[in-house]
Design an enzyme around this catalytic site. Structure first.
Site, PDB file in Angstrom:
ATOM      1  N   CYS A 138      49.049  41.505  51.316  1.00 43.52           N
ATOM      2  CA  CYS A 138      48.686  42.153  50.044  1.00 43.52           C
ATOM      3  C   CYS A 138      47.206  42.515  50.031  1.00 43.52           C
ATOM      4  CB  CYS A 138      49.020  41.209  48.888  1.00 43.52           C
ATOM      5  SG  CYS A 138      48.440  41.805  47.303  1.00 43.52           S
ATOM      6  N   CYS A 141      45.415  41.878  46.681  1.00 45.59           N
ATOM      7  CA  CYS A 141      45.093  40.463  46.428  1.00 45.59           C
ATOM      8  C   CYS A 141      43.915  40.007  47.293  1.00 45.59           C
ATOM      9  CB  CYS A 141      46.279  39.560  46.733  1.00 45.59           C
ATOM     10  SG  CYS A 141      47.871  40.238  46.293  1.00 45.59           S
ATOM     11  N   ASP A 142      43.886  40.408  48.562  1.00 49.23           N
ATOM     12  CA  ASP A 142      42.965  39.785  49.520  1.00 49.23           C
ATOM     13  C   ASP A 142      41.899  40.719  50.084  1.00 49.23           C
ATOM     14  OD1 ASP A 142      44.496  37.478  49.273  1.00 49.23           O
ATOM     15  OD2 ASP A 142      45.844  38.057  50.881  1.00 49.23           O
TER      16      ASP A 142
END
Ligand SMILES: Cc1cc2nc3c(=O)[nH]c(=O)nc-3n(C[C@H](O)[C@H](O)[C@H](O)COP(=O)(O)OP(=O)(O)OC[C@H]3O[C@@H](n4cnc5c(N)ncnc54)[C@H](O)[C@@H]3O)c2cc1C
Length: 309
Positions: A138, A141-142
């Site tokens: 993701c 997200c990261d």
């Protein structure tokens, strides 16, 4: 978010992505008592999309997180209840359906399965070991963990190219590694990626191993046409090579195709009366938010008809 165990609902929806949320909106407006069960973040996979540009009504685009936050708010306003839990199985008791979850059992007259899909794994050495330590599924997200560093994106479809473009905000260089000579992503995404100076492409190439110490340091690669092996130094690898349908909990209850998708008719009915399926989880779904939302509405309308008949 504790709920009464064994509480009876008219309809239970499994999965809080666009399909489940849209089903929840239609059911609650039909004044049917409805419970939506979500095991992770309400919103589903689209929360990973920085900007959704193909959902009508948002000429400037909208983040996936905001779009599904609004969907949830709208359905909740009309009375949809939400439970954070994982559905582990469905049991049939006459006309009743028992949905077993990590928070207890719930009873319904109809169930809509809208559990979508999850990212496939590469299944190579180092993938499991370095997940969360440079291996990610993701970018939204990261991505921010990789400021001014080189990262790889594995895959050539819409999700992979969307992630590569998103990563240009953070990483110094993004290398898209694709096992074919051409991308599968939609043309507009391809044009953006090819025009982006930070993105490079390695064609006909697969990752064979992820190496590192505490965190990812390098990838071992193989060219699938020449067989030539090489290494690539990166701080992160974003894997986007397809999706696995989340149907383990309905195996043996509902008929699935060979890939594990649920088979329905055009009313979203499965072979079991009173159990419907909607969204990416369905065989032949086009795996887009608009289709998932449409499926959710259709399933809700026919679930209502099945209850009121
Ligand atoms: C990076 C990325 C970018 C994308 N961009 C776009 C785009 O621009 N436009 C577009 O139209 N589509 C896009 N998509 C595709 C889109 O996200 C999906 O088509 C859509 O989310 C499918 O909705 P769904 O409700 O069917 O399933 P999902 O969104 O997969 O939702 C299913 C939900 O069910 C939950 N769940 C699963 N199993 C259980 C269980 N046992 N118990 C309880 N809950 C469970 C999951 O946690 C999840 O929240 C993108 C996808 C990705 C990954």
């Amino acid at each position: 978010m504790a709920k009464d165990i064994n509480k009876q609902y008219e309809v239970i929806i499994i999965g809080g992505g666009p399909a489940g949320l849209s089903a929840g909106l239609y059911l609650s407006r039909a004044r049917l008592s409805s419970l939506l069960i979500e095991k992770g973040l309400v919103g589903g996979q689209i929360v990973n999309a920085e900007r959704v540009e193909n959902y009508p009504g948002f000429p400037e685009g909208v983040s996936g997180l905001e779009l599904t936050r609004l969907m949830h708010e709208q359905a909740t306003k009309f009375g949809l209840e939400t439970l954070l839990a994982e559905a582990t199985s469905i049991e049939l008791r006459g006309e009743q359906k028992i949905v077993k979850t990590t928070e207890g059992d719930f009873i319904a007259r109809a169930v809509i399965v809208a559990s979508g899909s999850e990212r496939s794994k590469l299944g190579i050495r180092g993938e499991k070991e370095f997940t969360g330590k440079g291996v990610s599924y993701c970018a939204t997200c990261d991505g921010a963990f990789f400021q001014e560093q080189a990262v790889a994106v594995v895959g050539g479809g819409n999700a992979a190219i969307t992630e590569a473009i998103d990563l240009t905000k953070f990483a110094s260089r993004i290398i898209v590694i694709h096992r074919r000579q051409q991308l599968r992503a939609t043309r507009i995404l391809q044009e953006r990626a090819f025009a982006e100076p930070k993105i490079d492409f390695l064609w006909d190439t697969v990752v064979e191993e992820i190496e590192g110490e505490d965190v990812v340091k390098r990838l071992k690669l193989r060219n699938v046409t020449s067989g030539e092996k090489s290494a690539l130094d990166v701080a992160g690898i974003f894997i986007s090579v397809g999706f696995q349908p989340n149907t383990a909990f309905v195996k043996g209850v509902l008929p699935l195709d060979t890939a594990g998708h649920i088979i329905t008719n055009e009313k979203m009915e499965t072979e079991i009366p009173g159990i419907f399926a909607a969204g990416d989880i369905r065989k032949n779904s086009i795996q887009q938010v608009i289709a998932a939302a449409g499926d959710g509405a259709t399933a809700a309308i026919y679930a209502e008809k099945s209850i009121r008949k």
